[in-house]
Design a protein around this motif. Structure first.
Motif, PDB file in Angstrom:
ATOM      1  N   GLY A   6      42.494  45.361  42.051  1.00 29.19           N
ATOM      2  CA  GLY A   6      43.819  45.788  42.469  1.00 29.19           C
ATOM      3  C   GLY A   6      43.970  45.996  43.958  1.00 29.19           C
ATOM      4  N   LEU A   7      42.909  45.720  44.734  1.00 28.55           N
ATOM      5  CA  LEU A   7      42.926  45.945  46.177  1.00 28.55           C
ATOM      6  C   LEU A   7      42.834  44.640  46.943  1.00 28.55           C
ATOM      7  CD1 LEU A   7      40.368  48.907  46.260  1.00 28.55           C
ATOM      8  CD2 LEU A   7      42.868  49.080  46.256  1.00 28.55           C
ATOM      9  N   ASP A   8      43.312  44.660  48.160  1.00 28.36           N
ATOM     10  CA  ASP A   8      43.220  43.508  49.047  1.00 28.36           C
ATOM     11  C   ASP A   8      41.881  43.589  49.791  1.00 28.36           C
ATOM     12  OD1 ASP A   8      43.376  41.564  50.971  1.00 28.36           O
ATOM     13  OD2 ASP A   8      45.311  42.220  51.791  1.00 28.36           O
ATOM     14  N   PRO A   9      40.964  42.636  49.549  1.00 27.54           N
ATOM     15  CA  PRO A   9      39.656  42.717  50.216  1.00 27.54           C
ATOM     16  C   PRO A   9      39.711  42.520  51.718  1.00 27.54           C
ATOM     17  CG  PRO A   9      39.868  40.652  49.019  1.00 27.54           C
ATOM     18  CD  PRO A   9      41.062  41.476  48.651  1.00 27.54           C
TER      19      PRO A   9
ATOM     20  N   GLY B 274      29.307  45.440  30.410  1.00 26.64           N
ATOM     21  CA  GLY B 274      30.631  45.642  30.982  1.00 26.64           C
ATOM     22  C   GLY B 274      30.848  44.998  32.334  1.00 26.64           C
ATOM     23  N   LYS B 275      29.847  44.269  32.845  1.00 30.35           N
ATOM     24  CA  LYS B 275      30.011  43.606  34.135  1.00 30.35           C
ATOM     25  C   LYS B 275      30.954  42.410  34.002  1.00 30.35           C
ATOM     26  CE  LYS B 275      26.721  46.300  35.614  1.00 30.35           C
ATOM     27  NZ  LYS B 275      27.090  47.560  36.282  1.00 30.35           N
ATOM     28  N   THR B 276      31.560  42.041  35.107  1.00 32.40           N
ATOM     29  CA  THR B 276      32.364  40.829  35.187  1.00 32.40           C
ATOM     30  C   THR B 276      31.621  39.849  36.081  1.00 32.40           C
ATOM     31  OG1 THR B 276      34.400  42.113  34.941  1.00 32.40           O
ATOM     32  CG2 THR B 276      34.616  39.878  35.822  1.00 32.40           C
ATOM     33  N   VAL B 277      31.545  38.596  35.660  1.00 28.04           N
ATOM     34  CA  VAL B 277      30.774  37.596  36.392  1.00 28.04           C
ATOM     35  C   VAL B 277      31.661  36.399  36.725  1.00 28.04           C
ATOM     36  CG1 VAL B 277      28.788  36.026  36.319  1.00 28.04           C
ATOM     37  CG2 VAL B 277      28.634  38.277  35.229  1.00 28.04           C
TER      38      VAL B 277
ATOM     39  N   ARG C 126      45.129  45.221  30.199  1.00 24.63           N
ATOM     40  CA  ARG C 126      44.056  45.596  31.121  1.00 24.63           C
ATOM     41  C   ARG C 126      44.215  44.820  32.422  1.00 24.63           C
ATOM     42  NH1 ARG C 126      38.216  45.187  28.738  1.00 24.63           N
ATOM     43  NH2 ARG C 126      38.943  43.096  28.191  1.00 24.63           N
ATOM     44  N   GLN C 127      44.056  45.517  33.513  1.00 23.41           N
ATOM     45  CA  GLN C 127      44.197  44.882  34.814  1.00 23.41           C
ATOM     46  C   GLN C 127      43.092  43.858  35.031  1.00 23.41           C
ATOM     47  OE1 GLN C 127      43.224  47.187  38.365  1.00 23.41           O
ATOM     48  NE2 GLN C 127      45.146  46.510  39.284  1.00 23.41           N
ATOM     49  N   ASN C 128      43.458  42.688  35.491  1.00 23.55           N
ATOM     50  CA  ASN C 128      42.449  41.695  35.833  1.00 23.55           C
ATOM     51  C   ASN C 128      41.583  42.209  36.970  1.00 23.55           C
ATOM     52  OD1 ASN C 128      43.161  39.609  33.987  1.00 23.55           O
ATOM     53  ND2 ASN C 128      44.894  39.052  35.284  1.00 23.55           N
ATOM     54  N   VAL C 129      40.310  41.886  36.919  1.00 20.18           N
ATOM     55  CA  VAL C 129      39.409  42.263  38.002  1.00 20.18           C
ATOM     56  C   VAL C 129      39.743  41.468  39.261  1.00 20.18           C
ATOM     57  CG1 VAL C 129      37.001  42.250  38.757  1.00 20.18           C
ATOM     58  CG2 VAL C 129      37.567  42.956  36.436  1.00 20.18           C
ATOM     59  N   ILE C 130      40.067  40.192  39.081  1.00 17.30           N
ATOM     60  CA  ILE C 130      40.397  39.322  40.207  1.00 17.30           C
ATOM     61  C   ILE C 130      41.722  38.626  39.929  1.00 17.30           C
ATOM     62  CG2 ILE C 130      39.721  37.271  41.540  1.00 17.30           C
ATOM     63  CD1 ILE C 130      36.814  37.894  40.720  1.00 17.30           C
ATOM     64  N   GLU C 131      42.570  38.577  40.933  1.00 20.10           N
ATOM     65  CA  GLU C 131      43.784  37.775  40.863  1.00 20.10           C
ATOM     66  C   GLU C 131      43.973  37.058  42.201  1.00 20.10           C
ATOM     67  OE1 GLU C 131      47.305  39.717  39.574  1.00 20.10           O
ATOM     68  OE2 GLU C 131      46.508  40.224  37.596  1.00 20.10           O
ATOM     69  N   LEU C 132      43.965  35.753  42.147  1.00 18.87           N
ATOM     70  CA  LEU C 132      44.298  34.925  43.298  1.00 18.87           C
ATOM     71  C   LEU C 132      45.616  34.227  42.991  1.00 18.87           C
ATOM     72  CD1 LEU C 132      41.282  35.433  43.870  1.00 18.87           C
ATOM     73  CD2 LEU C 132      41.078  33.058  44.607  1.00 18.87           C
ATOM     74  N   ARG C 133      46.554  34.307  43.914  1.00 17.57           N
ATOM     75  CA  ARG C 133      47.846  33.674  43.721  1.00 17.57           C
ATOM     76  C   ARG C 133      48.134  32.724  44.885  1.00 17.57           C
ATOM     77  NH1 ARG C 133      51.126  36.352  39.915  1.00 17.57           N
ATOM     78  NH2 ARG C 133      49.742  37.413  38.451  1.00 17.57           N
ATOM     79  N   HIS C 134      48.164  31.442  44.585  1.00 18.17           N
ATOM     80  CA  HIS C 134      48.566  30.403  45.552  1.00 18.17           C
ATOM     81  C   HIS C 134      47.799  30.526  46.868  1.00 18.17           C
ATOM     82  CE1 HIS C 134      51.744  29.485  42.736  1.00 18.17           C
ATOM     83  NE2 HIS C 134      52.122  30.748  42.754  1.00 18.17           N
ATOM     84  N   VAL C 135      46.492  30.659  46.759  1.00 20.10           N
ATOM     85  CA  VAL C 135      45.652  30.878  47.939  1.00 20.10           C
ATOM     86  C   VAL C 135      45.323  29.549  48.615  1.00 20.10           C
ATOM     87  CG1 VAL C 135      43.354  31.621  48.703  1.00 20.10           C
ATOM     88  CG2 VAL C 135      44.677  33.044  47.119  1.00 20.10           C
TER      89      VAL C 135
ATOM     90  N   PRO D  71      38.384  41.668  32.927  1.00 22.45           N
ATOM     91  CA  PRO D  71      37.140  42.446  32.997  1.00 22.45           C
ATOM     92  C   PRO D  71      36.185  42.100  31.864  1.00 22.45           C
ATOM     93  CG  PRO D  71      38.966  43.788  32.174  1.00 22.45           C
ATOM     94  CD  PRO D  71      39.561  42.504  32.633  1.00 22.45           C
ATOM     95  N   GLY D  72      34.884  42.240  32.152  1.00 25.20           N
ATOM     96  CA  GLY D  72      33.855  42.020  31.140  1.00 25.20           C
ATOM     97  C   GLY D  72      33.699  40.587  30.704  1.00 25.20           C
TER      98      GLY D  72
END
Length: 326
Positions: free
Chosen positions: A86-89, A205-208, A22-31, A50-51
């Motif tokens: 999966g998107l760049d905010p 099903g929310k992610t917090v 499952r795709q992660n809701v958030i991914e930060l890489r070396h920010v 997710p969730g």
């Protein structure tokens, strides 16, 4: 130079025959993010499934608030990569990200001269919901403020304002909730109620993602704990996983009328350590199955035990151990 997800070695596609992840809701890489000479985030990496409930803990100035702002695209990173759904905010897709987010700031800005109902109506309109489709009553009821909806927010208590801010954050039914110190300034009863409601949201099903410097808030709430310091994650994982990492062997607390008598356990087979604390000793063993024989040994030598209790380290103990490591 900005790193990309490809630079981190993330596979482009799952291995043939492997179960789909499952795709992660958030991914930060070396920010990284700097404000003038101050580094707020330094090489921060984070993955939120997710969730789940992820709790960012750390002292003031650790970078928790900046991390949340980067996730929503309120500020852009100076380095690294951010993906939410999966998107760049920070790209033209950022509006899609923000429409799926509900945010509660540490000091939420509410319109004090308006009623609670009008605050929620205005928020709903910003998310494109008309008066007929906005679940204002339901959002207010979820946080126990439905009886105060027609009162001006200026007359709300601190706890009621926090509840209104939470209701406002969920009025458009977001998939991701980002909460910055959501219980700051609340009395214990209101804090507990807010935390229980946050926990219930993941059942829908929310992610917090929640930031706090109060370790007791994360205890028993978080699916994932991220301990931050100086703008980066020090350790991250589930509470159980982190406890196993830092306490690989079980600990049992022995209470006795004579504390010195417990020193006899030092040379017993399977005992890794004995730490004295007044009339008790914290004993680390290689296996809990050792405990009955240790009790029998002590009793057989005349020791008067008053209690034998398995010890589960708290998140505060974990935090202190992590921060004190070399």
């Amino acid at each position: 130079m900005t790193r990309t997800l490809a630079d981190t070695g993330r596979p482009d596609a799952p291995t043939a025959g492997a179960p789909a992840r499952r795709q992660n809701v958030i991914e930060l890489r070396h920010v990284a993010r700097r404000f003038g000479p101050v580094t707020a985030l330094a090489d921060l990496s984070l993955a939120v499934p997710p969730g789940s409930i992820t709790v960012l803990v750390g002292p003031n100035g650790a970078g928790k608030t900046t991390a949340l702002r980067v996730i929503t695209g309120a500020i852009a990173p100076d380095d690294g990569e951010v993906r939410v759904f999966g998107l760049d905010p920070n790209s033209p897709d950022g509006e899609q990200v923000r429409r799926r987010c509900g945010v509660v700031a540490a000091k939420p800005a509410l319109y004090d001269r308006l009623s609670g109902r009008d605050n929620l109506r205005y928020a709903a309109e910003l998310f494109g919901l008309g008066a007929a489709e906005a679940p204002i009553e339901g959002a207010a009821a979820r946080f126990g403020i439905e009886q105060a909806l027609d009162l001006k927010v200026a007359g709300y208590s601190t706890g009621m304002k926090t509840r209104l801010a939470l209701a406002r954050a969920v009025v458009h039914d977001p998939d991701l909730l980002l909460l910055d110190e959501p219980t700051s300034g609340l009395d214990p009863e209101s804090s507990r109620a807010v935390l229980e409601l946050i926990h219930e949201m993941t059942g829908d099903g929310k992610t917090v993602v929640m930031s706090t410097h109060l370790l007791l808030e994360a205890e028993g709430l978080a699916d994932q704990v991220v301990i931050m310091e100086d703008g980066s994650e020090v350790v991250a994982g589930s509470t159980d996983e982190l406890m196993r990492r830092y306490w690989p062997f079980p600990t049992v607390v022995f209470d006795a009328q004579g504390a010195d008598d417990l020193e006899r356990l030092v040379d017993r087979e399977g005992v890794a350590a004995v730490e004295h604390d007044g009339s008790r000793a914290r004993v680390t063993v290689d296996d809990l199955a050792r405990v009955p024989e240790l009790v029998a040994f002590l009793v057989g030598t005349g020791v008067r035990l008053t209690a034998v209790t398995p010890h589960r380290p708290s998140l505060e103990e974990l935090y202190l151990r992590v921060r004190s490591r070399p």
